[in-house]
Design a protein around this motif. Structure first.
Motif, PDB file in Angstrom:
ATOM      1  N   UNK A   1       0.824  -1.212   0.000  1.00  0.00           N
ATOM      2  CA  UNK A   1       0.000   0.000   0.000  1.00  0.00           C
ATOM      3  C   UNK A   1       0.854   1.256   0.000  1.00  0.00           C
ATOM      4  N   UNK A   2       2.079   1.147  -0.467  1.00  0.00           N
ATOM      5  CA  UNK A   2       2.974   2.301  -0.460  1.00  0.00           C
ATOM      6  C   UNK A   2       2.488   3.364  -1.435  1.00  0.00           C
ATOM      7  N   UNK A   3       2.790   4.613  -1.130  1.00  0.00           N
ATOM      8  CA  UNK A   3       2.423   5.710  -2.017  1.00  0.00           C
ATOM      9  C   UNK A   3       3.504   5.945  -3.051  1.00  0.00           C
TER      10      UNK A   3
ATOM     11  N   UNK B   1       5.647  -1.458 -13.295  1.00  0.00           N
ATOM     12  CA  UNK B   1       4.479  -0.666 -13.655  1.00  0.00           C
ATOM     13  C   UNK B   1       3.253  -1.227 -12.957  1.00  0.00           C
ATOM     14  N   UNK B   2       2.605  -0.444 -12.097  1.00  0.00           N
ATOM     15  CA  UNK B   2       1.419  -0.937 -11.383  1.00  0.00           C
ATOM     16  C   UNK B   2       0.330  -1.375 -12.349  1.00  0.00           C
TER      17      UNK B   2
ATOM     18  N   UNK C   1      11.512 -12.459  -0.666  1.00  0.00           N
ATOM     19  CA  UNK C   1      10.574 -12.955  -1.675  1.00  0.00           C
ATOM     20  C   UNK C   1       9.135 -12.761  -1.223  1.00  0.00           C
ATOM     21  N   UNK C   2       8.907 -12.977   0.055  1.00  0.00           N
ATOM     22  CA  UNK C   2       7.564 -12.823   0.622  1.00  0.00           C
ATOM     23  C   UNK C   2       7.122 -11.369   0.581  1.00  0.00           C
ATOM     24  N   UNK C   3       8.045 -10.463   0.916  1.00  0.00           N
ATOM     25  CA  UNK C   3       7.723  -9.034   0.889  1.00  0.00           C
ATOM     26  C   UNK C   3       7.427  -8.570  -0.542  1.00  0.00           C
ATOM     27  N   UNK C   4       8.210  -9.042  -1.488  1.00  0.00           N
ATOM     28  CA  UNK C   4       7.982  -8.655  -2.877  1.00  0.00           C
ATOM     29  C   UNK C   4       6.676  -9.227  -3.407  1.00  0.00           C
ATOM     30  N   UNK C   5       6.355 -10.457  -3.015  1.00  0.00           N
ATOM     31  CA  UNK C   5       5.104 -11.064  -3.485  1.00  0.00           C
ATOM     32  C   UNK C   5       3.905 -10.256  -2.993  1.00  0.00           C
ATOM     33  N   UNK C   6       3.922  -9.861  -1.728  1.00  0.00           N
ATOM     34  CA  UNK C   6       2.821  -9.065  -1.186  1.00  0.00           C
ATOM     35  C   UNK C   6       2.758  -7.697  -1.856  1.00  0.00           C
ATOM     36  N   UNK C   7       3.911  -7.115  -2.112  1.00  0.00           N
ATOM     37  CA  UNK C   7       3.955  -5.799  -2.759  1.00  0.00           C
ATOM     38  C   UNK C   7       3.413  -5.866  -4.174  1.00  0.00           C
ATOM     39  N   UNK C   8       3.864  -6.846  -4.940  1.00  0.00           N
ATOM     40  CA  UNK C   8       3.425  -6.976  -6.329  1.00  0.00           C
ATOM     41  C   UNK C   8       1.941  -7.300  -6.413  1.00  0.00           C
TER      42      UNK C   8
ATOM     43  N   UNK D   1      -0.260  -6.240  -4.196  1.00  0.00           N
ATOM     44  CA  UNK D   1      -0.918  -4.978  -3.883  1.00  0.00           C
ATOM     45  C   UNK D   1      -0.882  -3.994  -5.039  1.00  0.00           C
ATOM     46  N   UNK D   2       0.145  -4.084  -5.874  1.00  0.00           N
ATOM     47  CA  UNK D   2       0.261  -3.213  -7.036  1.00  0.00           C
ATOM     48  C   UNK D   2      -0.547  -3.709  -8.226  1.00  0.00           C
ATOM     49  N   UNK D   3      -1.120  -4.901  -8.094  1.00  0.00           N
ATOM     50  CA  UNK D   3      -1.878  -5.466  -9.205  1.00  0.00           C
ATOM     51  C   UNK D   3      -1.005  -6.052 -10.288  1.00  0.00           C
TER      52      UNK D   3
END
Length: 338
Positions: A164-166, A176-177, A299-306, A308-310
């Motif tokens: 959910x980062x801005x 690219x989101x 890897x877990x942090x990136x998976x959740x981030x990606x 969230x970015x769609x």
């Protein structure tokens, strides 16, 4: 010692603000959030409509609190000169009125080349940009307030990223989101190491720090992930299960053309110096106090981030992963340990 377990998060709808609300809840705090727009779901948080630029709004929301997390920033890097310091002054006034501690999620913008490459909590602050000067002034005002009885905690971090980062480099530069990741665009030489901070871990670290005895004015460095382009690209490939994602150079020339028309791009270009010299945060002081480094596997942090970015689809149901938690996952989501 303040015995209240009520915390106010100013800017609770933002990336770090939202994660701070959740982390403080997990640690047993009653959480209020001061926001301009109250969300539909309350989630056990007391949402208060107000404006961080209005001192009366901040004072009313902070009544009876022990902690105020100052997680508010002007969106899109706009109007820093006129908004950032007045908002902090309102937070300091509310903290003084209630005997609360101010928590500031900090950055490395307040440092200049004379402090590089390894930043410690007492490294000199001679920033080369106006935004860095404002960041340094924020810390100076908190230090001055602490001498007048207002306690403060600063947690300095590298580039933020998260579901959910801005405004952040990962979600607006590297990928690219809303689109599957086919290419990772890196803003520096591929061998350049960069400091990254996963927002849920930053919030968890703040909550853990607040469980300890702290100095009236205290600062810690959040080490996070220290990665070059190759390590980041490999981790994104693992997180997406796509081993052929390409690694390319970020098109700085394109931002030069668009910068005169977009303030966000103008500000990003001013921070390019952080992509030319490796800058790392020394988190030895943090690890010594907490006894560990509460960093989620990459890897877990990136998976959740990606997700969230769609950029990736999440199949099946996953239990919430607490920041810093290491656990076995279903085979389809197994984390590759490094």
């Amino acid at each position: 010692m303040h015995t209240s377990r009520t915390a106010l998060v100013i800017g609770g709808n933002g990336g770090i603000g939202r994660e701070a609300c959740l982390a403080l809840q997990r640690h047993g705090w009653q959480v209020r959030a001061l926001v301009r727009h109250v969300p539909a779901a309350c989630d056990g948080i007391e949402w208060i409509r107000g404006d961080a630029m209005q001192r009366d709004d901040v004072l009313a929301a902070a009544a009876g609190t022990a902690v105020i997390v100052h997680a508010v920033n002007p969106p899109g890097y706009r109007n820093w000169d006129t908004l950032v310091l007045p908002m902090l002054d309102n937070t300091i006034a509310a903290a003084k009125a209630n005997g609360a501690r101010v928590v500031l999620p900090g950055t490395i913008y307040n440092y200049g080349p004379d402090a590089f490459p390894l930043l410690r909590e007492d490294s000199p602050q001679h920033p080369p940009t106006r935004k860095g000067e404002i960041r340094a002034e924020m810390e100076q005002r908190l230090a001055a307030a602490s001498r007048a009885g207002v306690r403060a905690l600063i947690l300095r971090c590298g580039d933020f990223f998260g579901p959910h980062a801005g405004n952040n480099w990962f979600g607006q530069g590297l990928v690219r989101p809303g689109k599957p990741v086919k290419t990772l665009r890196y803003p520096a030489d591929y061998a350049h190491h960069h400091a990254w901070a996963y927002l849920p871990d930053v919030a968890e670290t703040i909550a853990q720090l607040l469980e300890h005895e702290l100095a009236d004015f205290d600062a810690y460095h959040f080490g996070g992930y220290w990665l070059d382009a190759y390590a980041m690209a490999d981790a994104v490939r693992r997180a997406t299960h796509h081993p052929h994602i390409a690694l390319r150079r970020f098109p700085w020339w394109l931002t030069a053309l668009a910068a005169p028309f977009t303030e966000t791009l103008r500000e990003l270009r001013k921070m390019r110096y952080l992509w030319k010299t490796p800058v790392r945060l020394d988190d030895a002081k943090l690890a010594a106090l907490l006894g560990s480094r509460p960093y989620t596997p990459l890897d877990e942090a990136l998976r959740a981030t990606l997700a969230g970015l769609g950029c990736i689809e999440v199949q099946g149901q996953l239990r919430e992963v607490l920041p810093g938690e290491k656990r076995d996952q279903p085979k389809a989501y197994a984390t590759a340990q490094q």
